[in-house]
Design a protein around this motif. Structure first.
Motif, mmCIF file in Angstrom:
data_model
loop_
_atom_site.group_PDB
_atom_site.id
_atom_site.type_symbol
_atom_site.label_atom_id
_atom_site.label_comp_id
_atom_site.label_asym_id
_atom_site.label_seq_id
_atom_site.Cartn_x
_atom_site.Cartn_y
_atom_site.Cartn_z
ATOM 1 N N HIS A 18 0.797 -1.180 -0.076
ATOM 2 C CA HIS A 18 0.100 -0.081 0.104
ATOM 3 C C HIS A 18 0.670 1.224 0.015
ATOM 4 O O HIS A 18 0.740 2.094 -0.816
ATOM 5 N N HIS A 33 1.638 4.204 -3.171
ATOM 6 C CA HIS A 33 1.443 5.469 -2.964
ATOM 7 C C HIS A 33 2.705 6.156 -3.275
ATOM 8 O O HIS A 33 2.629 7.254 -3.856
ATOM 9 N N ARG A 65 2.775 6.465 -6.810
ATOM 10 C CA ARG A 65 2.212 7.327 -7.691
ATOM 11 C C ARG A 65 2.316 8.905 -7.570
ATOM 12 O O ARG A 65 2.200 9.634 -8.418
ATOM 13 N N THR A 66 3.052 9.200 -6.204
ATOM 14 C CA THR A 66 3.491 10.734 -6.091
ATOM 15 C C THR A 66 4.096 11.084 -7.264
ATOM 16 O O THR A 66 3.864 12.135 -7.948
ATOM 17 N N LEU A 68 4.811 9.671 -10.165
ATOM 18 C CA LEU A 68 4.158 9.692 -11.542
ATOM 19 C C LEU A 68 3.007 10.664 -11.595
ATOM 20 O O LEU A 68 2.628 11.005 -12.897
ATOM 21 N N THR A 69 2.360 11.214 -10.500
ATOM 22 C CA THR A 69 1.283 12.129 -10.892
ATOM 23 C C THR A 69 1.882 13.446 -11.388
ATOM 24 O O THR A 69 1.288 14.074 -12.389
ATOM 25 N N ASP A 112 4.487 10.556 6.949
ATOM 26 C CA ASP A 112 5.049 9.299 6.395
ATOM 27 C C ASP A 112 5.383 9.112 5.115
ATOM 28 O O ASP A 112 5.950 8.171 4.713
ATOM 29 N N GLN A 113 5.256 10.131 4.197
ATOM 30 C CA GLN A 113 5.611 10.079 2.865
ATOM 31 C C GLN A 113 7.018 10.180 2.672
ATOM 32 O O GLN A 113 7.644 9.685 1.729
#
Lengths: 119, 480
Positions: free
Chosen positions: B262, B266, B269-270, B272-273, B436-437
């Motif tokens: 999970h 996440h 995706r960051t 990638l966005t 937490d990122q």
């Protein structure tokens, strides 16, 4: 002109959303934390909020909960998610946002979602 | 009147007994306690029982004596109860010993203790504990020097007991068609095999043999069966316990894996966005300067994505033991300078200073790239989680033949709970400054690499807001 506040801890994402929405004629402000966002909402008139689930300090969920239980409970909120458990958490009735956008999204998805909520 | 059986039991002859005073034959018959019993029987007319032990020829023999009134005199009926008394004594011994079984926490220990009970407690001379596994009988613990491996379909009384899942008491082995005359067993003539069952299946077999036929009795069978029952239930509860632990562990692993996936998704995706979004904008952008800015952002995020996928790969390799290191002899100062140089732009941006204290002429045996990676990671973290304008201290010293490196900062500090989670993949750090990122796989990979170098890594902090110090050690050090 509608005013939109974007909350995300990624400067690049903030710049992206701002650029994309400004080119469509929206007025966009940004915040990097939940606290900053709530302070901004207290002092300014905002028509729509875009919120990332993962932001420093206060989570996106906490911010949403605060808004829903406060004076501006009717504010349209779009939540950025990244699939998985976040979606399950968000879909609980008490956390309900008005729309969800999964990262990475397209400009078209973003603009359509925002327009749909502001109409 | 006197019967022959009694005379035999007492080792006496008839002519020496008749018409003589009992007290002359058995002085013990008029010992103080007994006389009271006789008097009481004479007075009340109610019969009583006594137990008496004699040692004819050194062998312990027990009698039960029933005393009753006959006219004005007394009658005594004696019965040999040696067997019952011995059984009772052995049963007590068994009970006393089975207590020690309860403290055993693995199969081998239970078998060893059982063996002890049979040999030392119950005094059996020849004892075998045999394991029944995959249709075969294997020696587990034995008094005999020979070892064997026979199929349960094969001959022998033990194999039969295993097939039938039932005790086998053979009083005279020469009369049993299944008996195998082993090289070592030629003299043994009576055999007892008792299976130990777990969930209805034979797991172990206790084999007891005696040199004399008819010397193992039904009492022995009862005793050993009782012991087998104890072991069976003990082994069964151990099995249940270990199954429960395994199930819990599997569940925990599953949860960790799902959380890892999970978080990793996440994290991927960051960047990638930003890449997808800015490329979309770039496609429609005509202004060269703006276009350049968008492409710079895309490029930066591609690098970030690359670093993250490398980290994910390293983490997976570390977990599966597939990460190789290539240790070479390198000068410590050279290594440290290279890392500090790489870090300078980051420090400059935040107006931070670094103070380096490293001994000269120290050569270490490490994977050069990986060592730099650890050091860079720790220094980068120190910078990231410290205020602008603060100082970072990097020092190294050799003690007890090991190199100890430490990185100290004036940053956000750590709670004890944070320290315990810090070196796990994607830790949940409960600190408002740290999302937490931004805490990923870095420290978890550092720990893996340090451990591949047979070193240790740890963190210390006086508490949140009071800075922290990270330490790691390298064991291969040459001093010039």
């Amino acid at each position: 002109m509608s005013v939109i506040l974007v909350v995300d801890d990624e400067p690049d994402v903030l710049l992206l959303v701002k650029t994309q929405l400004e080119s469509e004629g929206f007025q966009v402000y940004t915040a990097e934390s939940g606290r900053e966002a709530l302070e901004f909402l207290d002092k300014n008139k905002v028509d729509l909020l875009i919120l990332d689930v993962v932001i420093p300090g206060m989570s996106g969920l906490d911010v949403l909960r605060k808004i829903r239980s406060g004076e501006k409970s009717g504010l349209p909120v779009v939540v950025f998610t990244a699939l998985g458990r976040e979606v399950d958490m968000m879909l609980k009735p008490e956390n309900e946002a008005d729309a969800y956008l999964r990262k990475p999204y397209t400009k078209e998805e973003l603009v359509e979602t925002v327009r749909g909520l502001l109409e | 009147l006197v019967n022959q059986v009694w005379l035999d039991q007492a080792g006496l002859k008839k002519e020496k007994v008749l018409n003589r005073h009992m007290a002359d034959i058995f002085p013990s018959i008029i010992e103080a306690g007994r006389l009271d019993v006789y008097k009481e029987v004479l007075r009340t007319g109610e019969s009583r029982e006594l137990q008496h032990c004699i040692h004819p020829g050194g062998k312990e023999t027990w009698f039960n004596i029933r005393v009753f009134k006959v006219g004005e005199g007394l009658g005594l009926i004696t019965r040999d109860i040696t067997k019952e008394v011995t059984y009772r004594q052995r049963l007590e011994t068994l009970h006393k010993h089975t207590v020690i079984l309860q403290n055993a926490d693995n199969e081998a220990e239970i078998v060893e203790k059982t063996f002890g009970i049979l040999v030392d407690g119950l005094e059996y001379e020849t004892v075998d504990i045999i394991k029944c596994e995959d249709g075969k009988l294997l020696d587990f613990h034995t008094t005999t020097p020979e070892t064997f491996e026979i199929p349960i379909t094969g001959p022998g009384i033990t194999a039969r007991a295993c097939r039938l899942a039932e005790s086998q008491l053979v009083q005279d082995t020469s009369k049993d068609p299944d008996y195998i005359l082993g090289t070592h067993e030629a003299r043994h003539r009576s055999e007892l095999v008792v299976p130990v069952l777990i969930e209805g299946k034979v797991k172990l077999l206790i084999n007891i043999e005696s040199k004399k036929p008819y010397s193992l009795t039904l009492e022995d069978k009862k005793l050993v069966e009782l012991l087998a029952g104890h072991i069976g239930s003990q082994l069964e509860s151990l099995k249940l316990e270990s199954e429960r632990i395994r199930a819990n562990l599997a569940e925990e692993m599953e949860e960790m894996k799902s959380k890892f996936m999970h978080t990793a998704t996440h994290e991927l995706r960051t960047p990638l966005t930003s890449m997808k979004g800015f490329l979309e904008l770039a496609i429609d952008e005509d202004e060269p300067e703006v276009l350049q800015r968008y492409l710079d952002i895309v490029y930066r995020n591609t690098q970030r994505l690359e670093a993250l996928t490398n980290d994910l790969l390293d983490q997976q390799r570390l977990e599966e033991g597939g990460l190789d290191i290539n240790p070479v002899k390198v000068d410590l100062i050279k290594l440290v300078s290279a890392v500090v140089n790489d870090l300078e732009p980051i420090l400059d941006k935040r107006d931070q200073r670094i103070q380096v204290t490293v001994p000269e002429n120290v050569v270490i045996l490490v994977d050069e790239m990986r060592f730099q990676e650890i050091l860079f990671n720790l220094l980068d973290n120190a910078s990231k989680y410290s205020p602008e304008g603060s100082t970072i201290w990097l020092s190294a010293k050799v003690c007890d033949g090991r190199l100890q490196v430490s990185v100290r900062d004036e940053g956000i500090g750590l709670s004890e709970e944070d320290i315990s989670k810090l070196f796990k993949p994607f830790p949940d750090i409960d600190n408002p400054v740290v999302s937490d990122q931004s805490v990923g796989l870095g420290l978890s990979i550092c720990k893996g690499i340090v451990e591949l170098h047979e070193g240790e890594i740890w963190a210390e902090s006086p508490g949140p807001g009071e800075g922290s110090t990270f330490f790691f050690t390298i064991s291969e050090v040459d001093l010039d």
